[in-house]
Design an enzyme around this catalytic site. Structure first.
Site, mmCIF file in Angstrom:
data_model
loop_
_atom_site.group_PDB
_atom_site.id
_atom_site.type_symbol
_atom_site.label_atom_id
_atom_site.label_comp_id
_atom_site.label_asym_id
_atom_site.label_seq_id
_atom_site.Cartn_x
_atom_site.Cartn_y
_atom_site.Cartn_z
ATOM 1 N N THR A 148 -6.247 2.101 -6.975
ATOM 2 C CA THR A 148 -7.496 1.896 -6.233
ATOM 3 C C THR A 148 -8.466 3.025 -6.570
ATOM 4 O OG1 THR A 148 -6.288 0.780 -4.475
ATOM 5 C CG2 THR A 148 -8.456 1.635 -3.904
ATOM 6 N N SER B 190 0.839 -1.208 0.000
ATOM 7 C CA SER B 190 0.000 0.000 0.000
ATOM 8 C C SER B 190 0.873 1.257 0.000
ATOM 9 C CB SER B 190 -0.878 0.000 1.255
ATOM 10 O OG SER B 190 -1.454 1.270 1.459
ATOM 11 N N HIS C 221 -13.212 -2.806 -1.068
ATOM 12 C CA HIS C 221 -12.284 -2.312 -0.056
ATOM 13 C C HIS C 221 -12.561 -2.971 1.297
ATOM 14 C CE1 HIS C 221 -9.389 1.225 -0.182
ATOM 15 N NE2 HIS C 221 -9.258 0.846 1.057
ATOM 16 N N TYR D 97 -1.965 5.410 -4.291
ATOM 17 C CA TYR D 97 -2.922 6.493 -4.058
ATOM 18 C C TYR D 97 -2.215 7.759 -4.487
ATOM 19 C CZ TYR D 97 -5.994 3.863 -0.797
ATOM 20 O OH TYR D 97 -6.878 2.994 -0.212
ATOM 21 N N LYS E 121 -8.290 -1.487 -9.086
ATOM 22 C CA LYS E 121 -8.864 -2.163 -7.915
ATOM 23 C C LYS E 121 -10.068 -1.390 -7.381
ATOM 24 C CE LYS E 121 -7.504 -3.637 -3.216
ATOM 25 N NZ LYS E 121 -8.040 -2.666 -2.267
#
Ligand SMILES: Cc1cc2nc3c(=O)[nH]c(=O)nc-3n(C[C@H](O)[C@H](O)[C@H](O)COP(=O)(O)O)c2cc1C
Length: 383
Positions: A153, A104, A275, A127, A251
């Site tokens: 994502t 992540s 999520h 992100y 995702k």
């Protein structure tokens, strides 16, 4: 530790409530969170009896990588808060099982160290926290370090309302003043094993992989606001494809339309996911959305899924319904929180034994041979 629920209980004992609930909880009424796991009960097996199988072949191919096990480790933010080993311990365990790890953006260990810890494929979940320039710096670093795919994502236009977090003082733990932390001190000090590990690890970790203009890593407390200010749009995919030469997976897809859009924009794969029920509460369980996405793009791209997987039989059901492989979120993170690397290893052992046993009971010798004929799903699921 016989099943993942046992690891969850151990994690609950070791972690302060504020950290356990961050890991365990979902958005609002937690309807989608519960439904993600419950929905596996709607799918029943159709075994082929009287078939003797000595050893099952659990390998599969994901984006051209041969993986020994059809479940990868999903991106789990703040893993280093759960255990000092955090992302490094999880990536190492994934590699030992011959499977992949997705790091992540919200990670406390440097991405180079995480990559070096694993023998398996490592992907990066991006992100846009910190802006495009910070993302470009991260993409350059993952290219040099040898990450093999980028995961974007798309379900985090704002952070979901996880009601347990404000009640427990998650914000205060991460960034509040000493005064603001006082009401939450009893929770923390009553978990000395976690607290000593946390303090020896240097306290709240910085976000080592979001490097800002001033060349400093971002501090954890900035994240919620930064997430809201960094929505990914379809138009960003073009820029990302230029900035990152490798494959991109999208995702957070829950409909056939979005899956088609992702593939049209150049995605090499889609991940059916809500999520883990942490964003928009009330969306369908991931498994329920899987057949629609497979029908829409399964012939053109690889479809992965995550959400609610707590047993190997869940993994087998998802593959029968068309997933190339699945991602585990809490399923391994409970192990990480309970016992670091050893806990992730135990979670993966449990799930691998489950998958193998399930397949032998089903009369199926290899993951490649799993298909819809081994399960019965509600008719209304087919599109
Ligand atoms: C504590 C926690 C943190 C997460 N952080 C991220 C993240 O940083 N990025 C992301 O794309 N997904 C994140 N997710 C979602 C997971 O990648 C995955 O989609 C989800 O956990 C799957 O559901 P499961 O936990 O029921 O297996 C997180 C999930 C949890 C439980």
């Amino acid at each position: 530790m016989v099943n993942i629920a046992d690891l969850r209980r151990l994690a609950q004992r070791r972690l302060p409530k504020v950290v356990f609930d961050y890991l365990d909880g979902g958005a609002e009424g937690e309807v989608t969170l519960r439904e993600n796991s419950r929905v596996f009960e709607d799918v029943t097996f159709r075994p082929r009896q009287a078939v003797a199988i000595e050893k099952c072949d659990l390998s599969t191919r994901v984006l051209g990588h041969e993986t020994a096990f059809p479940a990868m480790l999903a991106p789990v933010g703040y893993s280093r808060l759960m255990h000092p080993g955090g992302e490094v311990a999880a990536a190492q365990a994934a590699g030992e099982f011959g499977t992949g790890y997705i790091l992540s953006t919200i990670s406390g260990h440097k991405l180079e160290k995480v990559k070096a810890a694993s023998r398996g494929p490592v992907w990066y979940q991006l992100y846009l926290v910190g802006g495009r320039a910070a993302a470009e710096r991260a993409m350059e670093r993952i290219r040099v370090a040898g990450f093999s795919a980028l995961v974007i994502t798309v379900d985090t236009a704002v952070a979901g309302m996880r009601e347990r977090d404000p009640r427990n003082g998650m914000k205060q733990l991460l960034g509040g003043s000493l005064l603001a932390k006082i009401p939450f001190v009893p929770d923390i000090v009553s978990h000395p094993a976690w607290l000593s590990g946390f303090l020896l690890d240097g306290g709240v970790p910085k976000l080592e992989n979001i490097v800002l203009e001033n060349n400093q890593p971002m501090t954890l407390m900035d994240v919620s606001a930064a997430l809201a200010a960094s929505v990914v749009e379809w138009a960003d995919l073009q820029w990302l494809r230029k900035a990152w030469p490798g494959p991109i997976l999208v995702k957070g897809v829950l409909t056939g339309d979005d899956a088609r859009r992702a593939v049209d924009e150049g995605a090499a794969g889609v991940i059916v996911s809500n999520h883990g029920g942490r964003q928009l509460d009330g969306v369908s369980a991931s498994l329920r959305a899987l057949p629609e996405v497979v029908a829409a793009v399964g012939a053109r791209t690889e479809v992965l899924m995550d959400g609610g997987i707590r047993r190997g039989s869940d993994i087998v059901k998802a593959i029968c319904l068309g997933a190339r492989a699945v991602l585990l979120g809490r399923g391994y993170a409970y192990g990480l929180a309970a016992a670091g690397h050893a806990g992730v290893v135990r979670a993966l052992e449990i799930l691998r034994e489950d998958v193998e046993r399930t397949m032998r009971l089903l009369g199926c010798a290899s993951v490649a041979e799993l298909n819809g004929s081994f399960v019965e799903a509600p008719r209304s699921w087919r599109r």
